[in-house]
Design a protein around this motif. Structure first.
Motif, mmCIF file in Angstrom:
data_model
loop_
_atom_site.group_PDB
_atom_site.id
_atom_site.type_symbol
_atom_site.label_atom_id
_atom_site.label_comp_id
_atom_site.label_asym_id
_atom_site.label_seq_id
_atom_site.Cartn_x
_atom_site.Cartn_y
_atom_site.Cartn_z
ATOM 1 N N ASP A 193 14.446 8.079 -4.417
ATOM 2 C CA ASP A 193 13.377 7.108 -4.206
ATOM 3 C C ASP A 193 13.725 5.736 -4.786
ATOM 4 O O ASP A 193 13.307 4.715 -4.245
ATOM 5 N N ALA A 247 10.431 3.754 -5.445
ATOM 6 C CA ALA A 247 10.250 3.850 -6.901
ATOM 7 C C ALA A 247 10.988 2.665 -7.502
ATOM 8 O O ALA A 247 11.929 2.139 -6.905
ATOM 9 N N ALA A 273 2.023 1.786 -3.449
ATOM 10 C CA ALA A 273 0.933 2.319 -4.278
ATOM 11 C C ALA A 273 0.769 3.819 -4.048
ATOM 12 O O ALA A 273 0.520 4.588 -4.979
ATOM 13 N N GLU A 274 0.948 4.250 -2.794
ATOM 14 C CA GLU A 274 0.824 5.674 -2.495
ATOM 15 C C GLU A 274 1.963 6.481 -3.126
ATOM 16 O O GLU A 274 1.827 7.675 -3.368
ATOM 17 N N PHE A 275 3.085 5.824 -3.360
ATOM 18 C CA PHE A 275 4.184 6.474 -4.073
ATOM 19 C C PHE A 275 4.021 6.329 -5.592
ATOM 20 O O PHE A 275 4.902 6.719 -6.350
ATOM 21 N N GLY A 276 2.916 5.728 -6.020
ATOM 22 C CA GLY A 276 2.655 5.595 -7.452
ATOM 23 C C GLY A 276 3.192 4.325 -8.059
ATOM 24 O O GLY A 276 3.286 4.208 -9.275
ATOM 25 N N LEU A 277 3.563 3.369 -7.226
ATOM 26 C CA LEU A 277 4.114 2.120 -7.735
ATOM 27 C C LEU A 277 3.163 0.963 -7.408
ATOM 28 O O LEU A 277 3.037 0.569 -6.250
ATOM 29 N N ASP A 278 2.491 0.474 -8.437
ATOM 30 C CA ASP A 278 1.634 -0.713 -8.261
ATOM 31 C C ASP A 278 2.463 -1.937 -8.586
ATOM 32 O O ASP A 278 2.578 -2.323 -9.741
ATOM 33 N N ARG A 333 0.841 -1.211 0.000
ATOM 34 C CA ARG A 333 0.000 0.000 0.000
ATOM 35 C C ARG A 333 0.867 1.250 0.000
ATOM 36 O O ARG A 333 0.548 2.254 -0.629
#
Lengths: 207, 100
Positions: free
Chosen positions: A197, A203, A149-154, A146
């Motif tokens: 990151d 990232a 995901a909040e950092f934009g990484l799914d 999660r």
């Protein structure tokens, strides 16, 4: 008048290790003022020490990664003994050991320090404030997907996620996967693509 | 002499020590697998109170299955948590069912 001590009220005043740590700042300022007035320290020494703390930075981490991408023998040495390999690049490492963890197509690495803010400071400088936050420290181990995901990484579920808690004497660096067309890029281009990151693992793709 | 080898299954003890202890609560009582031997280091529990003459202790990196650490959270089956544990906080285990 007796000292009426309400413990809870005092507790509420303490803002521990967040960016707005006012209480600690007041204590540090007072201590510094006393030391300077007694002639034990000069203001110049304080600013010089701060400058030294802040002089490492992401550019050093990027240099290490770019070197590893373009020199397979160096990459092997880096994965085997991170500290020695980093020192080869004339980066003075003060940490006891540096462990470099490699991202691959099937594995991703994330670094945290749940107990405080351990970070490879002699290489990367000071950690970002979110890294020190209690929220990141707690959630990076409990619900790291999660966080990512909040950092934009799914992160795809077939990619194994290894979370490294730097709770003791080791310090960690993530070695990201190289970008496409690696051989067409100059070392300077590569270094410019690598962010802090990537080296913490919030990232993944370098592009 | 090292007590554990890479691949050994271990359990983290709950020693109930006070002071500057570097083994967080979330990992105590958990079982995992040694992935790396880190060498010997002075015990931070001693260093924090100025005892620098103590014996250096073995330090290991131990991997745990995230699905057993946090059963309620959303983890992929192969996800791991890797953390450094000093020798005196580890016990050998025979039962390997819960280790990654």
């Amino acid at each position: 008048m007796p000292h009426d001590h309400h413990h809870e009220e005092h507790e509420a005043l303490v803002i521990e290790d967040e960016a707005g740590n006012i209480e600690a700042q007041i204590i540090v300022d007072a201590l510094q003022e006393v030391l300077i007035r007694k002639g034990l320290l000069t203001a110049h020494e304080v600013t010089a020490a701060i400058a030294k703390l802040e002089s490492p930075g992401i550019h050093l981490g990027a240099k290490i990664v770019a070197k590893a991408w373009t020199d397979p023998a160096y990459k092997q040495r880096l994965l085997q003994d991170g500290r020695a390999a980093v020192q080869e690049l004339e980066i003075p490492v003060t940490e006891a050991r540096i462990i470099v963890v490699e991202n691959t197509a099937t594995r991703h690495n994330l670094i945290t320090c749940t107990l405080c803010s351990c970070y490879p400071r002699s290489i990367l400088g000071q950690p970002p404030s979110w890294y020190i936050s209690k929220a990141y420290r707690a959630r990076s181990v409990r619900e790291p997907r999660r966080i990512l995901a909040e950092f934009g990484l799914d992160l795809p579920r077939d990619v194994q996620l290894d979370v490294h808690d730097s709770n003791a004497d080791m310090r960690y660096l993530v070695l990201p996967e190289p970008p496409a067309a690696l051989h067409l890029r100059t070392p300077e281009d590569l270094e410019a693509m690598i962010t802090r990151d990537h080296l913490i693992g919030v990232a993944r793709d370098v592009a | 002499m090292m007590r554990f080898a890479v691949g050994d299954h271990v359990r983290v003890l709950a020693l109930g020590k006070k002071g500057h202890v570097r083994i967080p609560h979330y990992i105590r009582h958990q079982t995992g697998r040694v992935v790396n031997y880190c060498g010997t280091y002075l015990n931070p529990e001693d260093l924090a109170i100025g005892k620098t003459g103590g014996k250096a202790v073995d330090l290991y990196r131990v991997a745990f299955a995230q699905t057993t650490l946090w059963p309620d959270a959303d983890h992929a089956l192969h996800d791991r948590l890797i953390i450094e544990i000093y020798d005196h906080w580890l016990a050998p285990i025979e039962d390997t069912r819960h280790a990654p």
